[in-house]
Scaffold this active site. Structure first.
Site, PDB file in Angstrom:
ATOM      1  N   SER A  64       4.228  12.299  17.638  1.00 46.13           N
ATOM      2  CA  SER A  64       4.918  11.459  18.614  1.00 46.13           C
ATOM      3  C   SER A  64       5.138  12.279  19.880  1.00 46.13           C
ATOM      4  O   SER A  64       5.075  13.521  19.845  1.00 46.13           O
ATOM      5  CB  SER A  64       6.282  11.059  18.031  1.00 46.13           C
ATOM      6  OG  SER A  64       7.099  10.465  19.011  1.00 46.13           O
ATOM      7  N   TYR A  69      14.730  13.432  14.292  1.00 46.79           N
ATOM      8  CA  TYR A  69      13.343  12.912  14.396  1.00 46.79           C
ATOM      9  C   TYR A  69      12.474  13.937  15.114  1.00 46.79           C
ATOM     10  O   TYR A  69      11.351  14.223  14.682  1.00 46.79           O
ATOM     11  CB  TYR A  69      13.370  11.571  15.132  1.00 46.79           C
ATOM     12  CG  TYR A  69      12.028  10.876  15.247  1.00 46.79           C
ATOM     13  CD1 TYR A  69      11.328  10.454  14.116  1.00 46.79           C
ATOM     14  CD2 TYR A  69      11.459  10.608  16.502  1.00 46.79           C
ATOM     15  CE1 TYR A  69      10.112   9.796  14.230  1.00 46.79           C
ATOM     16  CE2 TYR A  69      10.244   9.939  16.618  1.00 46.79           C
ATOM     17  CZ  TYR A  69       9.570   9.537  15.480  1.00 46.79           C
ATOM     18  OH  TYR A  69       8.364   8.881  15.594  1.00 46.79           O
TER      19      TYR A  69
HETATM   20  N1  NAP Z   1       6.081   2.920  17.235  1.00 48.01           N
HETATM   21  C1  NAP Z   1       6.247   3.958  18.038  1.00 48.01           C
HETATM   22  O1  NAP Z   1       6.764   3.826  19.148  1.00 48.01           O
HETATM   23  C2  NAP Z   1       5.777   5.319  17.604  1.00 48.01           C
HETATM   24  C3  NAP Z   1       5.767   6.329  18.569  1.00 48.01           C
HETATM   25  C4  NAP Z   1       5.383   7.602  18.194  1.00 48.01           C
HETATM   26  C5  NAP Z   1       5.001   7.869  16.905  1.00 48.01           C
HETATM   27  N2  NAP Z   1       5.029   6.869  15.977  1.00 48.01           N
HETATM   28  C6  NAP Z   1       4.657   7.209  14.598  1.00 48.01           C
HETATM   29  O2  NAP Z   1       3.676   6.318  14.126  1.00 48.01           O
HETATM   30  C7  NAP Z   1       3.714   6.276  12.709  1.00 48.01           C
HETATM   31  C8  NAP Z   1       3.615   4.822  12.260  1.00 48.01           C
HETATM   32  O3  NAP Z   1       4.738   4.112  12.685  1.00 48.01           O
HETATM   33  P1  NAP Z   1       4.692   2.618  13.266  1.00 48.01           P
HETATM   34  O4  NAP Z   1       5.196   2.683  14.638  1.00 48.01           O
HETATM   35  O5  NAP Z   1       3.395   1.991  12.983  1.00 48.01           O
HETATM   36  O6  NAP Z   1       5.888   1.969  12.403  1.00 48.01           O
HETATM   37  P2  NAP Z   1       5.928   0.940  11.188  1.00 48.01           P
HETATM   38  O7  NAP Z   1       5.270  -0.341  11.578  1.00 48.01           O
HETATM   39  O8  NAP Z   1       7.337   0.923  10.755  1.00 48.01           O
HETATM   40  O9  NAP Z   1       5.007   1.624  10.073  1.00 48.01           O
HETATM   41  C9  NAP Z   1       5.466   2.663   9.251  1.00 48.01           C
HETATM   42  C10 NAP Z   1       4.576   2.713   8.030  1.00 48.01           C
HETATM   43  O10 NAP Z   1       4.997   3.798   7.193  1.00 48.01           O
HETATM   44  C11 NAP Z   1       5.058   3.332   5.880  1.00 48.01           C
HETATM   45  N3  NAP Z   1       6.014   4.101   5.094  1.00 48.01           N
HETATM   46  C12 NAP Z   1       7.325   4.298   5.344  1.00 48.01           C
HETATM   47  N4  NAP Z   1       7.890   4.999   4.357  1.00 48.01           N
HETATM   48  C13 NAP Z   1       6.896   5.264   3.457  1.00 48.01           C
HETATM   49  C14 NAP Z   1       6.855   5.952   2.230  1.00 48.01           C
HETATM   50  N5  NAP Z   1       7.940   6.536   1.703  1.00 48.01           N
HETATM   51  N6  NAP Z   1       5.673   6.029   1.570  1.00 48.01           N
HETATM   52  C15 NAP Z   1       4.567   5.436   2.087  1.00 48.01           C
HETATM   53  N7  NAP Z   1       4.559   4.781   3.244  1.00 48.01           N
HETATM   54  C16 NAP Z   1       5.704   4.689   3.927  1.00 48.01           C
HETATM   55  C17 NAP Z   1       5.471   1.877   5.986  1.00 48.01           C
HETATM   56  O11 NAP Z   1       5.030   1.157   4.837  1.00 48.01           O
HETATM   57  P3  NAP Z   1       5.961   0.654   3.623  1.00 48.01           P
HETATM   58  O12 NAP Z   1       7.305   0.361   4.184  1.00 48.01           O
HETATM   59  O13 NAP Z   1       5.226  -0.551   3.124  1.00 48.01           O
HETATM   60  O14 NAP Z   1       5.936   1.771   2.633  1.00 48.01           O
HETATM   61  C18 NAP Z   1       4.665   1.439   7.199  1.00 48.01           C
HETATM   62  O15 NAP Z   1       3.361   1.053   6.813  1.00 48.01           O
HETATM   63  C19 NAP Z   1       5.009   6.988  12.299  1.00 48.01           C
HETATM   64  O16 NAP Z   1       4.684   8.281  11.821  1.00 48.01           O
HETATM   65  C20 NAP Z   1       5.790   7.076  13.588  1.00 48.01           C
HETATM   66  O17 NAP Z   1       6.665   8.167  13.617  1.00 48.01           O
HETATM   67  C21 NAP Z   1       5.388   5.594  16.303  1.00 48.01           C
END
Ligand code: NAP
Length: 253
Positions: free
Chosen positions: A148, A161
């Site tokens: 991130s 975080y």
């Molecule tokens: N959105 C942003 O602005 C942003 C910015 C920078 C970085 N990121 C990074 O991008 C990545 C994906 O996030 P996203 O934004 O796409 O959010 P999201 O839609 O909430 O997706 C998070 C994913 O992680 C999975 N997950 C959570 N806990 C888990 C566990 N214990 N075991 C296996 N899977 C798990 C969830 O699936 P289940 O709940 O079905 O397990 C979901 O598929 C993260 O690492 C986040 O830090 C996001």
């Protein structure tokens, strides 16, 4: 011919957001894709969507915070598709708030998913990736770790975080140096604000701060990050894209 024909990818956190979009993109490039997360109904729906577009996918129920489940996700991928060329460590959670009077349970949850989960999956996948890097069709393999902007810049109210994502950066760079000569590329993707479910797990007061900070901004969409990940893993064997930092144009810091 897709650039990833004959290869196999495992995407963690494939049930929503960036992981879901990444699985779709990699399948479009010809990879067979294993989808890991806890919400299997969403994974099964994605398997069908990929199949209806002509691709191949397999759903794996796994909580990556459990070492045995992370290993099982990797083992099941290899048992189903015969190999592993690409690991996308995407599963993550972002729980924001002050450090003073924080609930350390939230810190433990973030560390367990963002750091331990990523390290367990990497540990289990490495023998298979090293083997894939020695074989056709590409003679190169990839680990893409989703960090991130928070892995590059610390801010008030995101200290824990930040700590997890800085850890991802350190682990990735050390591993990159260790395995790059063996043609396993380790890349870091650092998105700014992306419109996903990520913020929804926060307390109402934190969600309010987030919507004030990002509400008016045109945020990135998951396919735009998936595109960056697909770019990384479709480069020629001698090209290693080590890092991509990608913000919405209107995001200053
Ligand atoms: N959105 C942003 O602005 C942003 C910015 C920078 C970085 N990121 C990074 O991008 C990545 C994906 O996030 P996203 O934004 O796409 O959010 P999201 O839609 O909430 O997706 C998070 C994913 O992680 C999975 N997950 C959570 N806990 C888990 C566990 N214990 N075991 C296996 N899977 C798990 C969830 O699936 P289940 O709940 O079905 O397990 C979901 O598929 C993260 O690492 C986040 O830090 C996001």
């Amino acid at each position: 011919m897709g650039k990833l024909d004959g290869t196999v990818a495992l995407v963690t956190g494939a049930s929503s957001g960036i992981g879901e979009a990444t699985a779709l993109h990699l399948a479009e490039h010809g990879a067979r894709v294993a989808l890991a997360a806890r919400r299997t109904d969403r994974l099964e729906a994605l398997v069908k969507r990929i199949a209806s577009a002509g691709g191949t996918a397999h759903a794996i129920e796994a909580d990556v915070t459990a070492r045995d489940q992370a290993k099982r996700a990797v083992d099941e991928t290899v048992a189903t598709f015969g190999r592993l060329d690409t690991l996308v460590n995407n599963a993550g959670v972002m729980l924001l708030g002050p450090i003073v009077d924080a609930d350390p349970t939230e810190w433990e949850r973030m560390l367990a998913i963002n750091v331990n989960g990523l390290m367990y999956c990497t540990n289990a996948a490495l023998p298979h990736l090293l083997k894939a890097a020695e074989s056709e069709p590409r003679r190169v393999a990839d680990i893409v770790n989703v960090s991130s902007v928070a892995g590059r810049v610390a801010r008030t109210f995101s200290g824990a975080y930040n700590a997890t994502k800085f850890a991802v950066g350190a682990f990735s760079e050390s591993l990159r140096q260790e395995v790059t000569k063996r043609h396993v590329r380790v890349s870091l993707v650092e998105p700014g604000a992306v419109e996903t479910e990520l913020g929804s797990h926060n307390k109402p007061e934190v969600r309010e701060v987030l919507s004030q900070r990002f509400g008016q901004m045109e945020r990135l969409q998951s396919p735009e990050i998936a595109d960056a990940i697909a770019y990384i893993v479709t480069r020629e064997r001698h090209v290693a894209v080590n890092e991509i930092l990608i913000r919405p144009t209107e995001q200053e810091a």
